[in-house]
Design a protein around this motif. Structure first.
Motif, PDB file in Angstrom:
ATOM      1  N   GLN A 543     -32.109 -76.576 -56.218  1.00 45.81           N
ATOM      2  CA  GLN A 543     -31.467 -75.497 -55.471  1.00 45.81           C
ATOM      3  C   GLN A 543     -32.548 -74.672 -54.786  1.00 45.81           C
ATOM      4  O   GLN A 543     -33.558 -74.323 -55.406  1.00 45.81           O
ATOM      5  CB  GLN A 543     -30.649 -74.582 -56.371  1.00 45.81           C
ATOM      6  N   VAL A 544     -32.351 -74.378 -53.510  1.00 41.84           N
ATOM      7  CA  VAL A 544     -33.321 -73.624 -52.724  1.00 41.84           C
ATOM      8  C   VAL A 544     -32.605 -72.458 -52.057  1.00 41.84           C
ATOM      9  O   VAL A 544     -31.599 -72.652 -51.355  1.00 41.84           O
ATOM     10  CB  VAL A 544     -33.973 -74.507 -51.634  1.00 41.84           C
ATOM     11  N   ASN A 545     -33.116 -71.250 -52.275  1.00 47.75           N
ATOM     12  CA  ASN A 545     -32.599 -70.049 -51.617  1.00 47.75           C
ATOM     13  C   ASN A 545     -33.633 -69.588 -50.600  1.00 47.75           C
ATOM     14  O   ASN A 545     -34.757 -69.228 -50.969  1.00 47.75           O
ATOM     15  CB  ASN A 545     -32.336 -68.949 -52.645  1.00 47.75           C
ATOM     16  N   GLN A 546     -33.265 -69.614 -49.323  1.00 43.69           N
ATOM     17  CA  GLN A 546     -34.185 -69.255 -48.250  1.00 43.69           C
ATOM     18  C   GLN A 546     -33.688 -68.007 -47.532  1.00 43.69           C
ATOM     19  O   GLN A 546     -32.480 -67.813 -47.352  1.00 43.69           O
ATOM     20  CB  GLN A 546     -34.314 -70.402 -47.244  1.00 43.69           C
ATOM     21  N   GLY A 558     -30.443 -57.912 -30.135  1.00 48.32           N
ATOM     22  CA  GLY A 558     -29.518 -57.831 -31.269  1.00 48.32           C
ATOM     23  C   GLY A 558     -30.062 -57.035 -32.442  1.00 48.32           C
ATOM     24  O   GLY A 558     -29.370 -56.868 -33.452  1.00 48.32           O
ATOM     25  N   GLY A 559     -31.294 -56.548 -32.328  1.00 50.72           N
ATOM     26  CA  GLY A 559     -31.904 -55.785 -33.415  1.00 50.72           C
ATOM     27  C   GLY A 559     -32.557 -56.690 -34.456  1.00 50.72           C
ATOM     28  O   GLY A 559     -32.382 -57.907 -34.469  1.00 50.72           O
ATOM     29  N   ASN A 560     -33.360 -56.086 -35.319  1.00 50.31           N
ATOM     30  CA  ASN A 560     -33.935 -56.839 -36.440  1.00 50.31           C
ATOM     31  C   ASN A 560     -32.829 -57.266 -37.395  1.00 50.31           C
ATOM     32  O   ASN A 560     -31.748 -56.663 -37.436  1.00 50.31           O
ATOM     33  CB  ASN A 560     -34.960 -55.987 -37.181  1.00 50.31           C
ATOM     34  N   PHE A 561     -33.087 -58.273 -38.204  1.00 50.67           N
ATOM     35  CA  PHE A 561     -32.045 -58.786 -39.090  1.00 50.67           C
ATOM     36  C   PHE A 561     -32.662 -59.337 -40.373  1.00 50.67           C
ATOM     37  O   PHE A 561     -33.871 -59.585 -40.465  1.00 50.67           O
ATOM     38  CB  PHE A 561     -31.236 -59.894 -38.399  1.00 50.67           C
ATOM     39  N   ARG A 562     -31.812 -59.534 -41.363  1.00 48.57           N
ATOM     40  CA  ARG A 562     -32.156 -60.257 -42.584  1.00 48.57           C
ATOM     41  C   ARG A 562     -30.963 -61.118 -42.960  1.00 48.57           C
ATOM     42  O   ARG A 562     -29.833 -60.629 -43.014  1.00 48.57           O
ATOM     43  CB  ARG A 562     -32.490 -59.300 -43.733  1.00 48.57           C
ATOM     44  N   ASN A 563     -31.233 -62.397 -43.209  1.00 48.30           N
ATOM     45  CA  ASN A 563     -30.157 -63.297 -43.598  1.00 48.30           C
ATOM     46  C   ASN A 563     -30.725 -64.381 -44.507  1.00 48.30           C
ATOM     47  O   ASN A 563     -31.944 -64.560 -44.590  1.00 48.30           O
ATOM     48  CB  ASN A 563     -29.488 -63.925 -42.377  1.00 48.30           C
ATOM     49  N   SER A 564     -29.861 -65.085 -45.204  1.00 48.60           N
ATOM     50  CA  SER A 564     -30.318 -66.071 -46.175  1.00 48.60           C
ATOM     51  C   SER A 564     -29.387 -67.266 -46.204  1.00 48.60           C
ATOM     52  O   SER A 564     -28.254 -67.215 -45.692  1.00 48.60           O
ATOM     53  CB  SER A 564     -30.408 -65.448 -47.575  1.00 48.60           C
ATOM     54  N   LYS A 565     -29.885 -68.339 -46.831  1.00 47.68           N
ATOM     55  CA  LYS A 565     -29.096 -69.564 -46.969  1.00 47.68           C
ATOM     56  C   LYS A 565     -29.477 -70.247 -48.280  1.00 47.68           C
ATOM     57  O   LYS A 565     -30.638 -70.247 -48.684  1.00 47.68           O
ATOM     58  CB  LYS A 565     -29.360 -70.523 -45.803  1.00 47.68           C
ATOM     59  N   THR A 566     -28.488 -70.832 -48.944  1.00 46.56           N
ATOM     60  CA  THR A 566     -28.714 -71.591 -50.176  1.00 46.56           C
ATOM     61  C   THR A 566     -28.369 -73.056 -49.959  1.00 46.56           C
ATOM     62  O   THR A 566     -27.307 -73.373 -49.410  1.00 46.56           O
ATOM     63  CB  THR A 566     -27.872 -71.040 -51.336  1.00 46.56           C
TER      64      THR A 566
END
Length: 819
Positions: A543-546, A558-566
């Motif tokens: 399992q990898v959480n990026q 669109g501005g700065n952002f933070r997002n993730s994916k598993t």
């Protein structure tokens, strides 16, 4: 998805059926018992001493025997393949202990002098004697070659590989145990590395069948390695380890490799192809390369090797260390500098190492490694076709520079809990900072601009890998289960700036933090169904959480952002080994592999949108035979196939799992020790390996075309002569067939040199060594690219537009000594 599983299990069952059939049809093959050679009349037995050697692979048991007895043991690498020793516990003479170790292996031994034992395959008469119940044969007097069981016509084994050479080198890692894996496994031995005196690891990896290495400025500092048709650029499609610790700076986020282990630190190199074991992941679709470091010598020793060569090459490797009771310590310093064969390609590398080994008791071993690596290299870019034809030593980009720093520490502790249980844990961490200052070019004309893009990246890595091994007996046969877990975390600070060409000062245009946290659990079982037949099923969960977070001072629209994916998935498969005869082994495997989306694919770097992507999965299989055909002739051949059906590719503006490719082929290695076949040719050795590959795209406009940088044929050959005085000469050649640089298989070269086929080429090398057997010094010399072959190493785009030429002819020589 159903079709994927159907294909997997169909191939899986075919291989299992084949091996089961062979097991039953060959059940009558007898394994001869080992015997020590007989003694001449009146021989005095050697003194007894206490031995405590556990049942284990025979090559490891012989190492333990040598360390206890103080004797040297000589045998070919493949002679002990597939054999397991008995337990030897108690007071024995060396002859009695060795007879016990070899019992049931079909091997015998003889003393070639007072301190040296040579293993041989047992003569039929000794087999008969063993089967008649002679459990304790008479033993020879040291120094006598006479034997009661060996006919006068049987000649002694003479081989260049020596298991135990002298007291300074007895503490050496095992270079045979990796071959226990049921799959295609190759080892670059310590003897090969010692004789080759390589400038970098690339030189040694080119010897391995199926491995394709792209040159980059002739320095070997940025590895570009592909296995079995996988794209070699930046080594993204393989797993690189050192002592089982990953060295790629962002293993899960972006496996591009900008650091290479200095070859001077390496004892031997293990290559496992096609994901043949679930013990290793991710990115094993091409294979795994594990660099095994040198151990600390038993006796405190100072050693230094200094090499001088063309283009002001200077390499100096100095080590001091040894054991003090149960504690060993060693420090080392490597300096490598060169002007390079091209203008503005100067490099300077400093590598400091500290290694500690502790053995608190007979069951525990703790190893700690510290290293600091610092590199500054001028990168001369690529050339236009006209520049390449006129003078391939020119610099296409005279202002570019790469700076890299790496600090690393790892601790490995292993404990033999009891006769059945062994535990090991590895804790590792490193910080790698690489700054590349690259002058911009016009993408259409290739003209140099007055601006530069500075790529400033810092990687932080930490990981923990506990492992447990359980050995037990079932139906009277030894079995083994290996289980473990892994925690791995990596963080990349990625800063990109624009500045004036040649300047290291820039205005930041992109600033992002990227993180991966990965978890894994696995188990693999070696199930012996008969003495000769072993099956090794395994399963692994990943399992990898990026995540990606932008921190630009001037945010985008669109501005700065933070997002993730598993991303997660199962890796599973089975390997099989069948010992056809004491000298021949059939092997094969079917496995899936796992490669998660990179940082760039997991979360869109512009919008921050999470991409709906799965991990790339490959179905990899091979079947092969490893054999000693007759004394002096050994060979290995394997047929392999790797198929992708969900590679990540770009369609329009989106990334999707739609790529389909197939890499299949055959690879073979043959080794000839002429002295074992014809006595007057003692010392002459010939080795060769060849790979025939069919690399195909199976989708879209490129359907049926060859894959980029996947030559259909590669060949390596070596001829050597090794004299007993320590003098040797080796000549080798490497042939690489034509390669395409794009999926469309464009043949004609374009005006910039960025596209078009790379013609085939052959590189010859020559090496001379003189290392007297009892001397503490050695001298060596050689020529790389002996015929000064002009060849294209690769064609590049983006930051480096044009042709990168391969290294021209160069000379080197040096001296090493120790005391």
């Amino acid at each position: 998805m159903n079709r994927w599983h159907d294909v997997f299990f169909t191939m899986h069952l075919r291989i299992l059926f084949l091996f089961a059939l062979l097991a039953f049809t060959s059940a009558g093959v007898d394994h001869a018992s080992a015997q020590g050679d007989g003694a001449s009349a009146g021989a005095e037995p050697r003194q007894k001493m206490h031995y405590q050697i556990a049942p284990q692979p025979l090559n490891r048991a012989l190492r333990d025997f040598a360390l206890t007895s103080g004797l040297q043991v000589s045998f070919p690498d493949d002679m002990t393949l597939g054999h397991t020793s008995r337990e030897v516990a108690g007071s024995y003479t060396p002859e009695e202990a060795l007879s016990e170790l070899l019992a049931g292996s079909g091997l015998s031994f003889r003393f070639t002098n007072a301190d040296t034992v040579t293993l041989e395959r047992a003569h039929p008469s000794s087999v008969s004697q063993a089967q008649a119940g002679d459990d304790h044969p008479s033993v020879p007097e040291a120094g006598h070659a006479g034997s009661a069981t060996t006919s006068p016509g049987v000649k002694p084994v003479v081989v260049p590989e020596i298991v135990v050479k002298d007291v300074h080198e007895r503490n050496e890692p095992d270079q045979e145990s990796v071959k226990d894996i049921a799959g295609t496994v190759n080892v670059v031995t310590r003897e090969e590395i010692q004789r080759a005196r390589p400038k970098n690891a690339d030189e040694m990896l080119r010897r391995i069948p199926g491995v394709n290495v792209l040159d980059e400025y002739g320095q070997g500092l940025r590895p570009n390695i592909g296995i079995r048709g996988m794209d070699p650029r930046r080594s993204k499609n393989i797993l690189l380890l050192m002592d089982d610790v990953p060295i790629q700076p962002a293993l899960f986020g972006d496996a591009s490799t900008y650091y290479m282990v200095p070859i001077e630190r390496i004892d031997h190199i293990e290559v496992i192809k096609g994901g043949a074991s679930v013990l290793y992941s991710p990115n094993t679709q091409g294979g795994m390369i594990n660099f095994i470091q040198k151990w600390i010598p038993t006796t405190p020793t100072f050693s230094t090797t200094n090499t001088f060569g063309s283009f002001n090459l200077f390499q100096s490797d100095t080590q001091y260390g040894g054991y003090f009771g149960n504690f060993g310590a060693q420090m080392g310093y490597l300096r490598r500098q060169s002007d390079g064969f091209r203008d503005r390609s100067k490099s300077q590398l400093d590598d400091f190492t500290l290694r500690f080994e502790a053995n608190p008791d007979d069951r525990t071993r703790i190893t700690t490694n510290f290293s600091y690596y610092n590199e500054t290299t001028q990168t001369p870019g690529s050339l236009t076709p006209t520049q390449y034809r006129n003078d391939r030593t020119l610099a296409g980009k005279p202002l570019d520079e790469f700076k890299g720093q790496r600090t690393a520490v790892d601790v490995t502790a292993s404990r033999e809990i009891d006769a059945h249980n062994t535990a090991k844990i590895i804790v590792y961490g490193n910080v790698f900072e690489r700054n590349w200052y690259v002058q911009d070019q016009n993408a259409t004309t290739g003209a140099l601009l007055q601006t530069s893009t500075n790529f400033l990246r810092k990687f932080n890595v930490f990981g923990v890998m506990p492992q447990h091994q359980f050995k037990f007996s079932l139906f009277g046969l030894d079995q083994q289960i290996t289980s473990g877990v892994r925690y791995h975390a990596e963080r990349l600070t990625d800063i990109q700036g624009i500045g004036t060409a040649g300047s290291k000062i820039s205005r930041t245009t992109n600033n992002a933090d990227l993180e991966s946290v990965a978890y894994a659990a696995y188990t693999e079982t070696a199930i012996r169904l008969t003495e000769a037949f072993t099956i090794s099923p395994g399963i692994r969960w990943e399992q990898v959480n990026q995540s990606r977070e932008t921190m630009n001072a001037v945010p985008p629209v669109g501005g700065n952002f933070r997002n993730s994916k598993t991303t997660q998935g199962l890796i599973y498969g089975t390997g099989v080994k069948y010992q056809l005869t004491p000298d021949s082994m059939l092997f094969g495997h079917v496995h899936t592999t796992f490669r998660p989306p990179t940082f760039a694919n997991a979360v869109d770097p512009t919008s921050g949108t999470t991409q709906d992507l799965e991990a790339e999965r490959a179905l990899s299989s091979d079947i092969g035979l490893r054999s000693t055909i007759i004394p002096g002739v050994s060979a290995e051949v394997a047929v392999f196939r790797t198929e992708f059906r969900n590679q990540i590719v770009q369609q329009g503006s989106a990334f999707v799992n739609a790529g389909k490719t197939l890499q299949e082929g055959i690879e073979s290695t043959v080794s000839l020790d002429w002295g074992e076949m014809v006595r007057p040719l003692q010392g002459f050795v010939t080795r060769g390996s060849i790979t025939l590959l069919r690399p195909k795209s199976l989708f879209g406009a490129t359907n049926g075309k060859d894959l980029p940088y996947a030559p259909r044929m590669t060949f390596y050959g070596l001829v050597g002569y090794y004299h007993p005085t320590g003098a040797s000469i080796e000549a080798d050649a490497m042939y690489i067939a034509q390669q395409f640089t794009d999926g469309a298989n464009t043949q004609a070269e374009n005006a910039l040199g960025t596209n078009g086929a790379i013609p085939s080429y052959t590189i010859w090398n020559l090496r001379l060594n003189y290392a007297p057997p009892k001397a503490k010094w050695a001298i060596f010399a050689g020529v790389r690219n002996l015929t000064d072959e002009s060849f294209i190493a690769q064609r590049t785009t983006a930051s480096f537009i044009g042709i990168q030429p391969g290294e021209i002819r160069n000379f080197y020589g040096g001296v090493s000594w120790r005391f």
